[in-house]
Design an enzyme around this catalytic site. Structure first.
Site, short mmCIF file in Angstrom:
data_model
loop_
_atom_site.label_atom_id
_atom_site.label_comp_id
_atom_site.label_asym_id
_atom_site.label_seq_id
_atom_site.Cartn_x
_atom_site.Cartn_y
_atom_site.Cartn_z
CD GLN A 115 -3.31 -4.72 6.27
OE1 GLN A 115 -3.22 -3.76 5.53
NE2 GLN A 115 -3.92 -5.85 5.90
CG ASP B 234 -9.72 -0.62 4.19
OD1 ASP B 234 -9.33 -0.90 3.04
OD2 ASP B 234 -9.08 -0.89 5.22
CE LYS C 51 -3.77 -2.55 1.99
NZ LYS C 51 -4.47 -3.05 3.16
#
Ligand code: NAP
Length: 283
Positions: free
Chosen positions: A96, A119, A52
């Protein structure tokens, strides 16, 4: 033999588009910024976080890395998220997953401001998707829609079957296919006669998390098969939820693992960050 849907190529195109847009924003004095938080040092998570960061660098975003120790308390993590929520220079916040067992993933996800939830996991964004309002959409299913559209595969009026009903893949996938006017069936672990249902699908999305589960008997001749699964098998080789060799004989299009859905997830994360920065610009 099925045509391969090249997720690497399509994700590269999307990243180029994002890069151009990010450069335009930079001219207006805005550097798109993503904060990435990792708690502990799970090796798979470290790889995802690293990818990422690399993608951010590539498209010209700034990434802020928070690598917190395994023993970080939930309160400390929530405080950090609170700070980042309040910072005007941060457009996206990503925590995460998975988190260590002593931290509630649900509490953490819901603590992220819905306006920075790149997200697309916050309940407000999930709800927006369901009722057809604008909002951040979970990156993996959003990426699958892009794969289909950019390959010229129509969704309108098609029989779409999704195997899996998780909040991050199956459910948003079904909502997106419905938004595109597909006729959608969602299957899960209690579904009876799974193969009978999946064999009706014009578009079959496998997101059940079982290596090579979907064999040719689950697939209609000429179907489009999208494989979301990622598994590391013997000799460290990656495979998906679909038994690629047998299914490729029957399908018209298929996504490979690796190089199918996987690269799209990060590309769509970049799209969501860009969207967030543009929303911030409008005020
Ligand atoms: P998950 O949370 O474990 O959900 C799996 C879903 O599949 C559940 O809804 C489960 O049903 C259903 N299921 C399990 N066994 C089944 C069976 N035998 N028949 C029918 N349905 C069955 O998994 P997830 O997070 O959605 O992820 C799915 C897969 O995609 C995993 O391999 C994951 O690693 C991969 N993934 C890939 C990406 C990417 O970027 N490519 C992103 C996210 C996930 P119940 O609800 O009844 O338990």
């Amino acid at each position: 033999m099925a045509e391969i849907i090249d997720g690497k190529k399509i994700s590269a195109q999307i990243k180029e588009e994002v890069k151009e847009e990010a450069a335009k924003l930079k001219k207006d004095g805005i550097t798109v910024t993503l904060a990435v938080i990792q708690v502990g040092q799970d090796p798979a998570s470290s790889v995802y976080v690293g990818n990422k960061k690399k993608a951010c660098e590539y498209v010209g975003f700034r990434s802020l890395a928070y690598e917190l120790p395994q023993e970080t308390s939930q309160e400390e993590l929530l405080n950090l998220i609170g700070d980042l929520n309040g910072r005007a220079d941060v457009n996206g916040i990503l925590v995460q997953l998975p988190l260590p067992g002593h931290i509630s993933e649900e509490k953490v996800i819901q603590a992220i401001s819905p306006d920075k939830d790149v997200d697309g996991f916050h309940v407000q964004n999930a709800g927006r998707l369901t009722v057809g309002m604008e909002g951040f959409v979970s990156c993996t299913p959003a990426g699958i829609i892009e794969l289909l559209k950019r390959t010229g595969i129509g969704i309108c009026g098609k029989e779409c079957v999704v195997i899996g009903r998780s909040n991050i893949v199956g459910k948003p996938m079904a909502a997106l296919l419905l938004r595109e006017n597909g006729t959608v069936t969602v299957c899960h672990s209690r579904t009876k006669n799974l193969a009978e249902i999946t064999a009706r699908a014009d578009i079959l999305v496998a997101a059940l998390g079982k290596p090579k589960f979907v064999t040719a008997k689950y697939v209609k001749e000429g179907a489009v098969v999208i494989d979301v699964g990622i598994h590391r098998g013997e000799n460290n080789k990656l495979c998906g939820d679909v038994d690629f060799d047998s299914v490729a004989e029957k399908a018209s299009y298929i996504t490979p693992v690796p190089g199918g859905v996987g690269p799209m997830t990060i590309a769509m994360l970049m799209v969501n960050c860009l969207q967030s920065a543009k929303m911030g610009k409008k005020g």
